[in-house]
Every structure is written in C-alpha cells, then in structure tokens.
Design a protein around this motif. Structure first.
Motif, short mmCIF file in Angstrom:
data_model
loop_
_atom_site.label_atom_id
_atom_site.label_comp_id
_atom_site.label_asym_id
_atom_site.label_seq_id
_atom_site.Cartn_x
_atom_site.Cartn_y
_atom_site.Cartn_z
N VAL A 65 9.24 -12.10 50.90
CA VAL A 65 8.04 -11.37 50.50
C VAL A 65 7.24 -12.30 49.61
O VAL A 65 7.78 -12.92 48.69
CB VAL A 65 8.39 -10.07 49.73
CG1 VAL A 65 7.13 -9.33 49.33
CG2 VAL A 65 9.31 -9.19 50.56
N VAL A 66 5.95 -12.42 49.89
CA VAL A 66 5.08 -13.29 49.11
C VAL A 66 3.85 -12.52 48.62
O VAL A 66 3.48 -11.49 49.18
CB VAL A 66 4.62 -14.53 49.92
CG1 VAL A 66 5.82 -15.39 50.31
CG2 VAL A 66 3.83 -14.14 51.13
N SER A 67 3.23 -13.06 47.58
CA SER A 67 2.00 -12.49 47.05
C SER A 67 0.82 -12.95 47.91
O SER A 67 0.99 -13.73 48.85
CB SER A 67 1.81 -12.94 45.61
OG SER A 67 1.55 -14.33 45.57
N GLU A 68 -0.36 -12.51 47.53
CA GLU A 68 -1.57 -12.89 48.26
C GLU A 68 -1.79 -14.41 48.25
O GLU A 68 -2.35 -14.97 49.17
CB GLU A 68 -2.81 -12.20 47.64
CG GLU A 68 -2.75 -10.71 47.64
CD GLU A 68 -1.88 -10.14 46.52
OE1 GLU A 68 -1.69 -10.80 45.48
OE2 GLU A 68 -1.35 -9.04 46.71
N SER A 69 -1.31 -15.08 47.18
CA SER A 69 -1.48 -16.53 47.08
C SER A 69 -0.23 -17.29 47.55
O SER A 69 -0.05 -18.45 47.21
CB SER A 69 -1.83 -16.92 45.64
OG SER A 69 -0.83 -16.44 44.76
N ASN A 70 0.59 -16.63 48.35
CA ASN A 70 1.78 -17.23 48.96
C ASN A 70 2.87 -17.59 47.96
O ASN A 70 3.69 -18.46 48.20
CB ASN A 70 1.41 -18.46 49.81
CG ASN A 70 2.47 -18.75 50.85
OD1 ASN A 70 3.09 -17.85 51.40
ND2 ASN A 70 2.69 -20.02 51.13
N ASN A 71 2.88 -16.94 46.80
CA ASN A 71 3.94 -17.14 45.82
C ASN A 71 5.13 -16.27 46.21
O ASN A 71 4.97 -15.08 46.51
CB ASN A 71 3.48 -16.80 44.41
CG ASN A 71 2.54 -17.85 43.85
OD1 ASN A 71 2.75 -19.03 44.05
ND2 ASN A 71 1.50 -17.40 43.18
N PHE A 72 6.30 -16.85 46.17
CA PHE A 72 7.53 -16.14 46.53
C PHE A 72 7.80 -15.03 45.53
O PHE A 72 7.79 -15.24 44.32
CB PHE A 72 8.69 -17.13 46.57
CG PHE A 72 10.00 -16.50 46.85
CD1 PHE A 72 10.31 -16.06 48.13
CD2 PHE A 72 10.94 -16.33 45.84
CE1 PHE A 72 11.54 -15.47 48.40
CE2 PHE A 72 12.17 -15.75 46.11
CZ PHE A 72 12.46 -15.31 47.38
N ILE A 73 8.08 -13.82 46.05
CA ILE A 73 8.42 -12.67 45.21
C ILE A 73 9.90 -12.34 45.35
O ILE A 73 10.60 -12.11 44.39
CB ILE A 73 7.57 -11.44 45.57
CG1 ILE A 73 6.10 -11.74 45.30
CG2 ILE A 73 8.03 -10.21 44.81
CD1 ILE A 73 5.14 -10.69 45.84
N GLY A 74 10.39 -12.33 46.60
CA GLY A 74 11.78 -11.99 46.84
C GLY A 74 12.04 -11.85 48.33
O GLY A 74 11.23 -12.27 49.16
N PHE A 75 13.17 -11.23 48.66
CA PHE A 75 13.55 -10.99 50.05
C PHE A 75 13.72 -9.50 50.29
O PHE A 75 14.11 -8.77 49.39
CB PHE A 75 14.88 -11.68 50.39
CG PHE A 75 14.75 -13.13 50.72
CD1 PHE A 75 14.46 -13.53 52.01
CD2 PHE A 75 14.92 -14.09 49.76
CE1 PHE A 75 14.34 -14.87 52.32
CE2 PHE A 75 14.81 -15.43 50.06
CZ PHE A 75 14.51 -15.82 51.34
N ILE A 76 13.47 -9.08 51.52
CA ILE A 76 13.82 -7.74 51.97
C ILE A 76 14.90 -7.91 53.02
O ILE A 76 14.77 -8.73 53.93
CB ILE A 76 12.61 -6.99 52.56
CG1 ILE A 76 11.59 -6.69 51.47
CG2 ILE A 76 13.06 -5.69 53.24
CD1 ILE A 76 10.38 -5.92 51.95
N SER A 77 15.95 -7.13 52.87
CA SER A 77 17.08 -7.20 53.77
C SER A 77 17.08 -6.00 54.72
O SER A 77 16.99 -4.86 54.28
CB SER A 77 18.38 -7.20 52.96
OG SER A 77 19.48 -6.93 53.77
#
Length: 94
Positions: A65-77
């Motif tokens: 999962v990334v933000s609008e600016s392609n920064n990594f937020i986390g994963f969804i499993s």
C-alpha cells in the motif's frame, strides 16, 4: 515522509529461495538486485471490493500500500482478509 520510504520493489521468500538452497548461484547480489516490482500496488483510497479484485487478478497473497506520492505505507495480506471474513461469518451464524 522520508525519501527512503519510497516503494522501489518487493522481495519475497520465493525470490531468495534459490540463493538459500543452491550454493552455485551468485551470492554477491544485493537485495536491490533481486527485488522486483510488485504485480500491483494498492492505495489508501481503494475500496474493499477493488482490493479483492486486485488480489484475484494478480494471484498474489500480499500487496503493498502506498500514498499518493508513492511512499510505502504497509502491506495488505489476502490471508488476513479471508480470516476476518471467516470470523464475521462465524459470528453471524451463531
């Protein structure tokens, strides 16, 4: 957000397994050389049904999962989603 948090690729156990069990493979490769782009990327704004469809379309079990600016937020499993779904079904059936 820290520039180092930009999503550049992912590394899975399947990606590194050949290096773990084959002593003849090149061992000087770095993580950056082995990692690859994910088959899809999710955003915070994605709807649950769209997320499930993305899992079905890609056939993978984890997506970043990334933000609008392609920064990594986390994963969804996908497995976490399915476990939550099973728990809800169990609660409704009681």
């Amino acid at each position: 957000m820290d520039e180092n948090r930009k999503l550049r690729g992912v590394l899975t156990l399947d990606d590194i397994r050949p290096y773990l069990f084959n002593k003849e493979m090149e061992t000087s490769q770095t993580v950056a050389q082995i990692m690859k782009a994910p088959p899809a990327v999710l955003h915070r704004e994605n709807k649950p049904l769209d997320i499930l469809q993305t899992f079905d379309d890609t056939g993978v079990w984890n997506l970043p999962v990334v933000s609008e600016s392609n920064n990594f937020i986390g994963f969804i499993s996908k497995s976490s989603i399915l476990m939550s779904y099973r728990q809800l079904l169990k609660e409704y059936s009681d």
